[in-house]
Design an enzyme around this catalytic site. Sequence first.
Site, PDB file in Angstrom:
ATOM      1  CE  LYS A  96      -3.312   2.931   0.798  1.00  0.00           C
ATOM      2  NZ  LYS A  96      -3.957   3.556  -0.353  1.00  0.00           N
TER       3      LYS A  96
ATOM      4  CE  LYS B  35      -2.106   7.470   7.367  1.00  0.00           C
ATOM      5  NZ  LYS B  35      -2.747   6.343   6.696  1.00  0.00           N
TER       6      LYS B  35
END
Length: 288
Positions: free
Chosen positions: A170, A239
């Site tokens: 991811k 993030k």
Amino acid sequence: MKIGFVGLGIMGSAMASNLLKAGYKVTIWNRSPDKYSAFLDLGATVANTPRVVAESSDVLIAMMATPDAVQSVRDGDEGIIAGMSSGKGYVDMSTVDADTSLESYRLAHEKGALFLEAPVAGSRKPAEDATLTIMAAGDQELYETSLPVLEKMGRKILYLGETGKAARMKLANNLVMCGMLTSLSEGIALAAGSGLDTAQLLEVLDSGAVTNPMFRLKGPQIAANRDFPTAFPLKHMQKDLRLALKLAEEVGQPLFVTATINELYKKALTENLGDADFAAISLVIRNK
Ligand code: NAP
């Protein structure tokens, strides 16, 4: 199969709605209770704590903002793990680092439960349309039993192997996406600054090798340089960049472009753009 769903943000609320619409019995919990009303109309049951969600369900799905948010709903007397036991499954669909997933796996197994990490690619609209790409890793048995549930949220579902692989996949996916969007913002800024028609730039891009759905969706917003309706909050993209750089350091892989882009996203956070869509990076890049 009874489902639990913890984390009703942009993504979680769309995903949980799809499970309810598919006929699953779903017990929900969210930190902010103001998210509940739409789910009550769909027949969801509200639990008082994440622990109660875990106790009430066969498979608990979580969709949290950050590794810290995962910890805050997972650990402690009222956390998910406290409600886990043999025969149950914990599926974390949040985008986190592999270390967070490995800890979730360890804690679930200590209680005799199974664990699957299953982060997603695709934003608000694919979540609503149940066309997400789901990258799963961890206990294959849980993958197989929860596949019919995952199929109610995603279109392309891959099993990648042991815990940690989906988290890493991811992050690799997102740094590519972020690089593309940042380059698009710079290209549009250059076109606008040099007297070109930005709509024509988008037309040129769309007719060549770099045509893609993200440019089609975000290109007009970036060209207008205002109104960035939040599908993927900029703070979450920063993030992901931070976690990708941490992973890169762990494996000794320099990421020259991603490191620079991360500085740009950090600047955007100081300009209070964290809750805007990540396409609002254009506001930091563009001079006119
Ligand atoms: P979001 O709208 O910000 O929702 C985040 C969820 O986490 C909310 O339920 C929020 O609760 C909860 N939360 C945050 N901090 C918490 C804490 N300390 N304790 C308990 N709960 C906490 O985020 P999202 O866009 O749905 O994204 C969720 C995850 O999917 C993230 O990891 C993101 O990177 C990833 N993702 C997002 C997209 C996208 O396009 N949005 C696409 C792919 C993947 P409250 O409602 O109380 O704030």
